[in-house]
Every structure is written in C-alpha cells, then in structure tokens.
Design a protein around this motif. Structure first.
Motif, mmCIF file in Angstrom:
data_model
loop_
_atom_site.group_PDB
_atom_site.id
_atom_site.type_symbol
_atom_site.label_atom_id
_atom_site.label_comp_id
_atom_site.label_asym_id
_atom_site.label_seq_id
_atom_site.Cartn_x
_atom_site.Cartn_y
_atom_site.Cartn_z
ATOM 1 N N PRO A 186 5.113 -0.192 -42.890
ATOM 2 C CA PRO A 186 3.764 -0.750 -42.836
ATOM 3 C C PRO A 186 3.038 -0.401 -41.552
ATOM 4 O O PRO A 186 3.627 -0.472 -40.470
ATOM 5 C CB PRO A 186 4.006 -2.265 -42.941
ATOM 6 C CG PRO A 186 5.381 -2.457 -42.382
ATOM 7 C CD PRO A 186 6.152 -1.223 -42.755
ATOM 8 N N ASP A 187 1.790 0.020 -41.683
ATOM 9 C CA ASP A 187 0.844 0.232 -40.581
ATOM 10 C C ASP A 187 1.527 0.547 -39.252
ATOM 11 O O ASP A 187 1.477 -0.214 -38.298
ATOM 12 C CB ASP A 187 -0.036 -1.003 -40.413
ATOM 13 C CG ASP A 187 -1.269 -0.679 -39.567
ATOM 14 O OD1 ASP A 187 -1.601 0.508 -39.409
ATOM 15 O OD2 ASP A 187 -1.892 -1.630 -39.069
ATOM 16 N N CYS A 226 4.448 -2.948 -46.616
ATOM 17 C CA CYS A 226 3.884 -4.255 -46.264
ATOM 18 C C CYS A 226 4.712 -4.926 -45.164
ATOM 19 O O CYS A 226 5.914 -4.669 -45.034
ATOM 20 C CB CYS A 226 3.865 -5.167 -47.492
ATOM 21 S SG CYS A 226 2.867 -4.567 -48.871
ATOM 22 N N THR A 281 6.608 -2.579 -51.405
ATOM 23 C CA THR A 281 6.704 -3.598 -50.353
ATOM 24 C C THR A 281 7.146 -2.991 -49.023
ATOM 25 O O THR A 281 7.001 -3.632 -47.981
ATOM 26 C CB THR A 281 7.676 -4.703 -50.760
ATOM 27 O OG1 THR A 281 8.974 -4.134 -51.011
ATOM 28 C CG2 THR A 281 7.202 -5.408 -52.032
ATOM 29 N N ARG A 322 -1.846 -5.064 -53.575
ATOM 30 C CA ARG A 322 -2.708 -4.266 -54.457
ATOM 31 C C ARG A 322 -3.356 -3.123 -53.692
ATOM 32 O O ARG A 322 -3.441 -1.989 -54.194
ATOM 33 C CB ARG A 322 -3.789 -5.149 -55.089
ATOM 34 C CG ARG A 322 -4.829 -4.359 -55.900
ATOM 35 C CD ARG A 322 -5.799 -5.285 -56.606
ATOM 36 N NE ARG A 322 -6.421 -6.221 -55.692
ATOM 37 C CZ ARG A 322 -7.481 -5.937 -54.943
ATOM 38 N NH1 ARG A 322 -8.033 -4.735 -54.981
ATOM 39 N NH2 ARG A 322 -8.005 -6.855 -54.147
ATOM 40 N N ARG A 323 -3.778 -3.372 -52.457
ATOM 41 C CA ARG A 323 -4.404 -2.304 -51.676
ATOM 42 C C ARG A 323 -3.403 -1.198 -51.326
ATOM 43 O O ARG A 323 -3.781 -0.036 -51.168
ATOM 44 C CB ARG A 323 -5.040 -2.896 -50.410
ATOM 45 C CG ARG A 323 -6.348 -3.647 -50.714
ATOM 46 C CD ARG A 323 -7.073 -4.041 -49.444
ATOM 47 N NE ARG A 323 -6.419 -5.150 -48.761
ATOM 48 C CZ ARG A 323 -6.668 -6.422 -49.024
ATOM 49 N NH1 ARG A 323 -7.530 -6.758 -49.967
ATOM 50 N NH2 ARG A 323 -6.044 -7.380 -48.343
ATOM 51 N N VAL A 324 -2.112 -1.554 -51.222
ATOM 52 C CA VAL A 324 -1.084 -0.530 -51.018
ATOM 53 C C VAL A 324 -1.000 0.373 -52.242
ATOM 54 O O VAL A 324 -0.999 1.606 -52.129
ATOM 55 C CB VAL A 324 0.288 -1.177 -50.734
ATOM 56 C CG1 VAL A 324 1.413 -0.145 -50.883
ATOM 57 C CG2 VAL A 324 0.322 -1.774 -49.342
ATOM 58 N N PHE A 373 3.164 -11.005 -47.001
ATOM 59 C CA PHE A 373 1.933 -10.342 -47.438
ATOM 60 C C PHE A 373 1.378 -11.048 -48.661
ATOM 61 O O PHE A 373 2.092 -11.772 -49.362
ATOM 62 C CB PHE A 373 2.199 -8.865 -47.753
ATOM 63 C CG PHE A 373 3.291 -8.642 -48.778
ATOM 64 C CD1 PHE A 373 3.004 -8.600 -50.135
ATOM 65 C CD2 PHE A 373 4.606 -8.479 -48.376
ATOM 66 C CE1 PHE A 373 4.003 -8.407 -51.070
ATOM 67 C CE2 PHE A 373 5.616 -8.275 -49.301
ATOM 68 C CZ PHE A 373 5.312 -8.237 -50.660
ATOM 69 N N THR A 374 0.113 -10.832 -48.908
ATOM 70 C CA THR A 374 -0.556 -11.418 -50.061
ATOM 71 C C THR A 374 -0.548 -10.433 -51.224
ATOM 72 O O THR A 374 -0.286 -9.242 -51.052
ATOM 73 C CB THR A 374 -2.005 -11.788 -49.738
ATOM 74 O OG1 THR A 374 -2.741 -10.573 -49.482
ATOM 75 C CG2 THR A 374 -2.078 -12.688 -48.504
ATOM 76 N N GLY A 397 -3.168 -9.509 -52.722
ATOM 77 C CA GLY A 397 -4.274 -8.597 -52.460
ATOM 78 C C GLY A 397 -3.870 -7.455 -51.548
ATOM 79 O O GLY A 397 -4.273 -6.311 -51.751
ATOM 80 N N GLU A 398 -3.074 -7.757 -50.530
ATOM 81 C CA GLU A 398 -2.592 -6.702 -49.634
ATOM 82 C C GLU A 398 -1.688 -5.724 -50.374
ATOM 83 O O GLU A 398 -1.752 -4.509 -50.162
ATOM 84 C CB GLU A 398 -1.855 -7.325 -48.446
ATOM 85 C CG GLU A 398 -2.779 -8.064 -47.479
ATOM 86 C CD GLU A 398 -2.013 -8.861 -46.446
ATOM 87 O OE1 GLU A 398 -2.556 -9.073 -45.345
ATOM 88 O OE2 GLU A 398 -0.869 -9.277 -46.733
ATOM 89 N N HIS A 425 -6.644 1.547 -45.284
ATOM 90 C CA HIS A 425 -6.659 1.623 -46.753
ATOM 91 C C HIS A 425 -6.472 3.043 -47.272
ATOM 92 O O HIS A 425 -6.887 3.361 -48.385
ATOM 93 C CB HIS A 425 -7.951 1.035 -47.322
ATOM 94 C CG HIS A 425 -8.252 -0.357 -46.832
ATOM 95 N ND1 HIS A 425 -7.393 -1.421 -47.032
ATOM 96 C CD2 HIS A 425 -9.303 -0.848 -46.133
ATOM 97 C CE1 HIS A 425 -7.908 -2.502 -46.479
ATOM 98 N NE2 HIS A 425 -9.057 -2.194 -45.920
#
Length: 216
Positions: A116-117, A183, A180, A193-195, A187-188, A190-191, A26
């Motif tokens: 992403p990650d 991501c 995106t 939003r956390r980005v 992805f959701t 919520g995911e 996060h």
C-alpha cells in the motif's frame, strides 16, 4: 562414463528483476530506476540484480529491493523470510532469451511485489535515480505527464516483465484477496473499491461492489 566437467558448459548468470506495484493518487504505479552503469546506461529499468552464490531467489529479490530503493518486503515462501513492511512478494516468471542481456547469458527470475502507498524510493546500487511512475505511462498506453519520466522502451526485456506482472496482479485480484495487499491493515470498502479501479483501470458501481464484497 567420463567425469563431470563444468568447463564443458557455457557459463551463465542468474538475476532477479522486480515488478513493484502500488496505488498512488488512485493510479496503479510501478517502481522504475534509471541505470547508472552500462549496459543501457541512462535508461529506465525495473530494479534488480545478480543473485549471490550463497542466497536463494527470495532473499536475493528482497535484498535488491532494499539496496536499490530502500524499501523492504516479505516473502512468505522463502526459506528464510525477510521481515519488512508487510509487502507481498512472490515469484512471477523466468526469462531466459539468449540475447536478453548484452553482457552474457543471463536468466532472470522475476518477482512481483505489492504494497500500500509506498514511500518515495531511494536510489542505490547501480541505479542513480528511482521513482514511481503510472503503469500506463511506462507501458506507453498513456503520454507521460513528466518529461523526466520513463519514455520509450525499458531496458532489457523489462517492458515484457512489467506487462506480465501487471496482468498477474489484475487476474489474481479477481479470484483471491490479493487486492488487500494494496491496502493498509485497516481499510474501508470504498478504499478497497478504489484499489480495484486503479488496478483494473475501470470504474465500478459503489453499491454493487459493496454488496459483492460484504457478501463474500
């Protein structure tokens, strides 16, 4: 008119530097490498290197990313795109201050890469270690949790390049779908939003964010 004489002009080199951003735990993180050779030996820096005579800038950026970290990226604007893990890669800006590199006159074309990650990087080239570090720590906006992490100024003018890359990412996700790129393919809300929260460094109201995203 006298014939063109290349020796009449001072020599200079072209490099690419990479601002690689991802979201881990996060937090917005950037890729840094510890330099294994002079100049700035032992200092943390952005990954990058010299452009070869037979390659364009996008290919050079993708090659340096792979050589120094083991990560791959894809530049859709390159003449010969380099396929990889779907990471977004774009030109950021050009930096050419006469004294930015003590070796010689060097002009750097910085690139911004988002994905992403991303996995743990692998050091290579002239880097003897590589790691992900929170952007706030690297830019001195927050004290580092790890004593072995980046502290103080990055080598060359890389602090400025990193700050410009972070600002580019923060501004573009406001008016485009660039968020995106942080991501996975699925992805959701919520995911997502956390980005936004990680990149902007703020907390967003889940209901308002969901309404805005689903409305657009």
């Amino acid at each position: 008119m006298p014939p063109y004489d290349p020796s009449a002009f001072p020599p200079f080199a072209v490099t690419v530097d990479l601002v690689v951003l991802t979201v881990r735990r996060h937090a917005l993180c950037t890729l840094v490498v510890r330099r294994g050779e002079p100049p700035f030996q032992g200092s943390w820096a952005l990954p990058g290197g010299f452009v070869r005579a037979d390659e364009d800038l996008g290919a050079a950026a993708a090659r340096e990313l792979l050589e120094e970290t083991g990560l791959t990226a894809y530049d859709p604007a390159a003449a010969e795109p380099v396929p990889g893990n779907g990471a977004h890669l774009e030109q950021l800006a050009t930096y050419g201050a006469p004294d930015r590199d003590p070796r010689m006159r060097v002009v750097s074309v910085a690139h911004l890469a988002l994905a992403p990650d991303l996995p743990a990087p692998r050091a290579g080239g002239d880097a003897n270690s590589a790691r992900w570090a929170p952007v706030e720590e690297v830019l001195g906006q927050r004290k580092a949790d790890d004593e072995d992490g980046p502290s103080g100024e990055l080598a060359f003018d890389h602090a400025r390049i990193l700050a410009d890359g972070v600002e580019r990412a923060r501004s573009k996700i406001e008016y485009s779908s660039l968020a995106t790129a942080f991501c996975p393919p699925e992805f959701t809300v919520g995911e997502l939003r956390r980005v936004y929260e990680a990149v902007w460094g703020v907390s967003l109201d889940p209901r308002n964010f969901h309404r805005k995203v689903t409305g657009t």
